[in-house]
Design an enzyme around this catalytic site. Structure first.
Site, mmCIF file in Angstrom:
data_model
loop_
_atom_site.group_PDB
_atom_site.id
_atom_site.type_symbol
_atom_site.label_atom_id
_atom_site.label_comp_id
_atom_site.label_asym_id
_atom_site.label_seq_id
_atom_site.Cartn_x
_atom_site.Cartn_y
_atom_site.Cartn_z
ATOM 1 N N ARG A 166 4.637 49.774 -36.878
ATOM 2 C CA ARG A 166 5.731 48.852 -37.192
ATOM 3 C C ARG A 166 6.777 48.963 -36.097
ATOM 4 N NH1 ARG A 166 9.034 52.364 -36.600
ATOM 5 N NH2 ARG A 166 10.543 50.815 -37.240
ATOM 6 N N ALA B 193 9.243 45.949 -33.858
ATOM 7 C CA ALA B 193 8.866 44.714 -33.157
ATOM 8 C C ALA B 193 8.054 44.949 -31.871
ATOM 9 C CB ALA B 193 10.117 43.886 -32.901
ATOM 10 N N ARG C 283 2.605 39.554 -39.661
ATOM 11 C CA ARG C 283 4.010 39.680 -40.083
ATOM 12 C C ARG C 283 4.793 38.526 -39.448
ATOM 13 N NH1 ARG C 283 6.706 45.494 -39.935
ATOM 14 N NH2 ARG C 283 7.984 44.521 -41.554
ATOM 15 N N ASP D 163 14.438 42.317 -34.347
ATOM 16 C CA ASP D 163 13.088 41.753 -34.514
ATOM 17 C C ASP D 163 12.974 40.366 -33.920
ATOM 18 O OD1 ASP D 163 13.164 43.944 -36.684
ATOM 19 O OD2 ASP D 163 11.061 43.365 -36.443
ATOM 20 N N ASN E 130 17.125 41.705 -38.057
ATOM 21 C CA ASN E 130 16.734 43.120 -37.969
ATOM 22 C C ASN E 130 16.588 43.665 -39.389
ATOM 23 O OD1 ASN E 130 16.123 45.445 -36.298
ATOM 24 N ND2 ASN E 130 18.000 46.335 -37.101
ATOM 25 N N LYS E 131 16.191 44.895 -39.475
ATOM 26 C CA LYS E 131 15.900 45.540 -40.766
ATOM 27 C C LYS E 131 16.978 45.278 -41.804
ATOM 28 C CE LYS E 131 12.946 47.116 -41.722
ATOM 29 N NZ LYS E 131 11.945 46.298 -42.446
HETATM 30 O O1 MRU Z 1 9.790 46.609 -40.849
HETATM 31 P P1 MRU Z 1 9.849 47.332 -39.533
HETATM 32 O O2 MRU Z 1 9.849 48.809 -39.654
HETATM 33 O O3 MRU Z 1 8.803 46.802 -38.576
HETATM 34 O O4 MRU Z 1 11.248 46.911 -38.957
HETATM 35 C C1 MRU Z 1 11.667 47.452 -37.743
HETATM 36 C C2 MRU Z 1 13.025 47.052 -37.343
HETATM 37 O O5 MRU Z 1 13.705 46.319 -38.019
HETATM 38 C C3 MRU Z 1 13.483 47.537 -36.009
HETATM 39 O O6 MRU Z 1 14.859 47.753 -35.997
HETATM 40 C C4 MRU Z 1 13.129 46.479 -34.949
HETATM 41 O O7 MRU Z 1 11.797 46.093 -35.060
HETATM 42 C C5 MRU Z 1 13.383 46.979 -33.576
HETATM 43 S S1 MRU Z 1 12.280 48.244 -33.111
HETATM 44 C C6 MRU Z 1 12.568 48.668 -31.513
#
Ligand code: MRU
Length: 352
Positions: free
Chosen positions: A46, A48, A89, A236, A246-247
């Site tokens: 997981r 991005a 995704r 993301d 983002n998350k």
């Molecule tokens: O659901 P995830 O764990 O894939 O989400 C990840 C994030 O939101 C990260 O902050 C984002 O992908 C940047 S990773 C360098």
């Protein structure tokens, strides 16, 4: 960090199963593009940039996982593989970007199966190694924004595990720490997948960077107590106007930063920009299975029959973002103008 997020071994892709971290280091062996798809969908891999890199190798695996009579049969198969991989995704644009890069190789005039396979492998490796060097540049650029003796807060995991290596937001923290600028890192646990608790605190611990784990709902308290000098997160997908997906929980932090007058930074490679998308409202937010909220480590924590929701991301509007840190430099508002200026013509075409 010595543990690798993923790597290719004899035409199989080894993916570190992030569900098992930090208690177990175990690599899933992917032999087909469908195996890679499953790892992305189930979040064994997981973050991005990491899912982009995985998908690049997924395209390569598609080219070697079975025999093809001729190059046109191989190309047809790769089209199917590409379509399948991007459906894993919906929010992280790096997934679409990496598959598109691989599809460019597929579209190039190529006479033989063997040479197309070779070119696909070359491109997938390029995406992998470029990601690491881009992250190091993001780290260098971002560290300039961090003042000496800073305490920063980060959300989710935007570290080596979310990328091919080094990390974006955590890459900035790593570089700043090496320059003696980081005193402490507050790590949001990041419900429900617990990327902060399981992954970020583990990465920081390995590097001996002082950190303290907090639950997501404690961030406001510590920020209001003036304990935090800056918040740094990954991304993301970033729309052309700078709105950032983002998350889930990122938006809350950005509001807290604005109210408490501390900087809120987004660190991401330029491949996370989606210039096709004018603003954040148009970014598709992934809704994941609500069981991920209801259960922790297989243990039910809510009453049977209760409904739960699980949007995996939120959108932070550009006016809450102090700066976006990329490998090309630091972008300040107005993002729409400064973003386009920072990209070469070829890069802009790649996004359109
Ligand atoms: O659901 P995830 O764990 O894939 O989400 C990840 C994030 O939101 C990260 O902050 C984002 O992908 C940047 S990773 C360098």
């Amino acid at each position: 960090m010595t543990v690798r997020t993923l790597f290719l071994k004899k035409n199989t892709l080894k993916i570190l199963d992030q569900w098992l971290l930090p208690s177990k280091i175990y690599y899933i062996t992917c032999r087909t593009y469908k195996d890679v798809y499953q790892c992305i969908k189930d979040m064994a891999v997981r973050g991005a940039p990491a899912i982009g890199v995985a998908a690049g190798y997924g395209m390569y695996l598609a080219s070697v996982e079975k025999k093809f009579k001729n190059v046109s049969e191989l190309k047809k198969y790769l089209q199917i593989a590409g379509k399948y991989l991007v459906s894993a995704r919906p929010t992280a644009v790096n997934l679409f970007w990496a598959v598109e890069r691989m599809k460019r190789i597929v579209r190039s005039p190529e006479s033989g199966v063997r040479s197309l396979r070779k070119n696909l492998l070359q491109e997938a490796n390029k995406i992998y190694y470029e990601d690491i060097s881009i992250n190091k540049k993001i780290g260098e650029n971002g560290a300039k924004l961090i003042k000496k003796n800073s305490t920063v807060l980060t959300h989710c995991n935007a570290g080596a595990l979310a990328t091919a290596g080094w990390g974006t937001a955590l890459g900035v923290i790593r570089t700043a720490y090496k320059k003696g600028k980081i005193k402490l890192v507050y790590v949001d646990e990041t419900r429900p997948y617990l990327q902060g608790a399981r992954l970020t605190s583990w990465e920081l611990q390995q590097e001996k960077i002082p950190c303290v784990l907090i639950t997501d709902n404690m961030a406001g308290y510590f920020i209001s107590q003036k304990k935090v000098d800056a918040v740094i997160v990954g991304a993301d997908r970033i729309a052309a106007n700078g709105d950032t997906a983002n998350k889930i929980g990122t938006y809350t932090l950005a509001v807290l930063c604005k109210y408490n007058k501390i900087p809120f930074y987004v660190a991401a490679p330029s491949s996370t920009f989606d210039l096709m998308i004018t603003d954040g409202k148009k970014i598709k937010i992934e809704y994941r299975n609500s069981d991920e909220v209801i259960f922790i480590n297989g243990k039910r924590i809510a009453p049977v029959g209760v409904k739960a929701l699980h949007p995996a991301f939120d959108i932070t509007p550009n006016n809450l973002i102090t700066a976006v840190i990329t490998e090309k430099g630091i972008l300040h508002p107005p993002y729409i103008k400064n973003l386009k200026k920072s990209l070469s013509y070829n890069e802009q075409i790649l996004f359109l």
